[in-house]
Motif scaffolding. Structure first.
Motif, PDB file in Angstrom:
ATOM      1  N   ALA A  23      80.872  11.568  15.607  1.00 24.77           N
ATOM      2  CA  ALA A  23      80.795  10.303  16.551  1.00 24.77           C
ATOM      3  C   ALA A  23      81.403   9.588  17.278  1.00 24.77           C
ATOM      4  N   ASP A  24      82.994  10.362  17.188  1.00 24.38           N
ATOM      5  CA  ASP A  24      83.690   9.897  18.170  1.00 24.38           C
ATOM      6  C   ASP A  24      83.602  10.383  19.768  1.00 24.38           C
ATOM      7  N   GLY A  25      82.768  12.525  18.929  1.00 26.86           N
ATOM      8  CA  GLY A  25      83.241  13.084  20.275  1.00 26.86           C
ATOM      9  C   GLY A  25      81.810  12.858  20.580  1.00 26.86           C
ATOM     10  N   ALA A  26      80.675  12.208  19.220  1.00 23.90           N
ATOM     11  CA  ALA A  26      79.018  12.038  20.427  1.00 23.90           C
ATOM     12  C   ALA A  26      79.295  10.888  21.107  1.00 23.90           C
ATOM     13  N   GLY A  27      79.566   9.969  21.465  1.00 25.71           N
ATOM     14  CA  GLY A  27      80.001   8.342  21.538  1.00 25.71           C
ATOM     15  C   GLY A  27      79.271   7.774  20.255  1.00 25.71           C
ATOM     16  N   ALA A  28      78.594   8.036  19.486  1.00 31.20           N
ATOM     17  CA  ALA A  28      77.525   8.151  18.308  1.00 31.20           C
ATOM     18  C   ALA A  28      77.898   6.431  17.808  1.00 31.20           C
ATOM     19  N   GLU A  29      76.698   5.994  17.334  1.00 30.57           N
ATOM     20  CA  GLU A  29      76.930   4.892  16.061  1.00 30.57           C
ATOM     21  C   GLU A  29      76.640   5.699  14.795  1.00 30.57           C
ATOM     22  N   LEU A  30      77.403   5.313  13.807  1.00 29.69           N
ATOM     23  CA  LEU A  30      77.478   5.667  12.735  1.00 29.69           C
ATOM     24  C   LEU A  30      76.660   5.115  11.884  1.00 29.69           C
ATOM     25  N   VAL A  31      75.562   5.737  10.723  1.00 33.99           N
ATOM     26  CA  VAL A  31      74.718   4.792  10.280  1.00 33.99           C
ATOM     27  C   VAL A  31      75.152   5.493   8.239  1.00 33.99           C
ATOM     28  N   PRO A  32      76.190   4.879   8.044  1.00 34.24           N
ATOM     29  CA  PRO A  32      75.936   5.331   6.966  1.00 34.24           C
ATOM     30  C   PRO A  32      74.757   4.948   5.756  1.00 34.24           C
ATOM     31  N   ILE A  33      74.605   6.064   4.852  1.00 31.77           N
ATOM     32  CA  ILE A  33      73.579   5.863   3.683  1.00 31.77           C
ATOM     33  C   ILE A  33      74.551   5.566   2.359  1.00 31.77           C
ATOM     34  N   ASP A  34      74.301   4.035   1.432  1.00 35.50           N
ATOM     35  CA  ASP A  34      75.272   3.890   0.967  1.00 35.50           C
ATOM     36  C   ASP A  34      75.254   4.767  -0.209  1.00 35.50           C
TER      37      ASP A  34
END
Length: 184
Positions: A23-34
């Motif tokens: 995510a840091d490399g992509a400038g992305a948002e994390l979407v965790p699966i619980d």
């Protein structure tokens, strides 16, 4: 700039650490699966709005975790309407052993992306396979299909090899660049 989301499940924290690097490399948002294999409504909305979806799961018994599989099965709703068609997809995984059958997990992620009519982006990195190669070199595990990491079973997430985390970050950057080309 493309909107990228990283959807992942992490059992012990290693895949979470890798997801954060991606995510840091992509400038992305994390979407965790619980822990029960679910996404929040906001998580589904993030995936629907993304130009690129990077999927991550630990490799357990040669495939994704059951929690990730539950998410994949639930993604039949966007599949049915082809809501994710032409999005850029990519994948990453971590296991305790050098091989660990990680390629089976990446092939599972690839197949899921293809079922969604997506466009797959690999690592775009050469393997570090010379005699002088060191464990902390970028792409030491030599994957082209997606990012791979290896964390000994008795190592904490803080002890993950820096080279694997650097690989994950560069991989995320590449996927975001590819997604930007397709979303322009």
């Amino acid at each position: 700039m493309a909107k990228v989301a990283v959807v992942f499940h992490s059992g012990y924290g290693h895949t979470l650490r890798m997801a954060q690097a991606v995510a840091d490399g992509a400038g992305a948002e994390l979407v965790p699966i619980d822990a029960e294999g679910n996404l929040t409504d906001a998580g589904w909305a993030t995936l629907n709005a993304a130009d690129g979806i990077i999927m991550g799961s630990p490799t357990y018994m040669g495939s994704v975790s059951w929690q990730f599989k539950k998410f994949a099965d639930a993604s039949s709703k966007p599949w049915y309407s082809q809501a994710w068609k032409d999005k850029v997809f990519a994948g990453f995984t971590n296991s305790a052993t050098i091989n660990g059958d990680k390629h089976s997990t990446l092939h599972y992620l690839f197949t899921l992306a293809m079922q969604h009519s997506g466009i797959w982006a690999g690592t775009g990195m050469l393997p570090n396979n010379a005699k002088a190669a060191q464990r902390n070199d970028v792409n030491y595990l030599g994957s082209s299909a997606g990012a791979m990491a290896q964390s000994p079973s008795d190592a904490s997430p803080a002890e993950m090899p820096q080279g694997d985390l650097d690989t994950a970050k560069l991989f995320g950057k590449r996927v975001a660049e590819v997604a930007a080309k397709f979303s322009a």
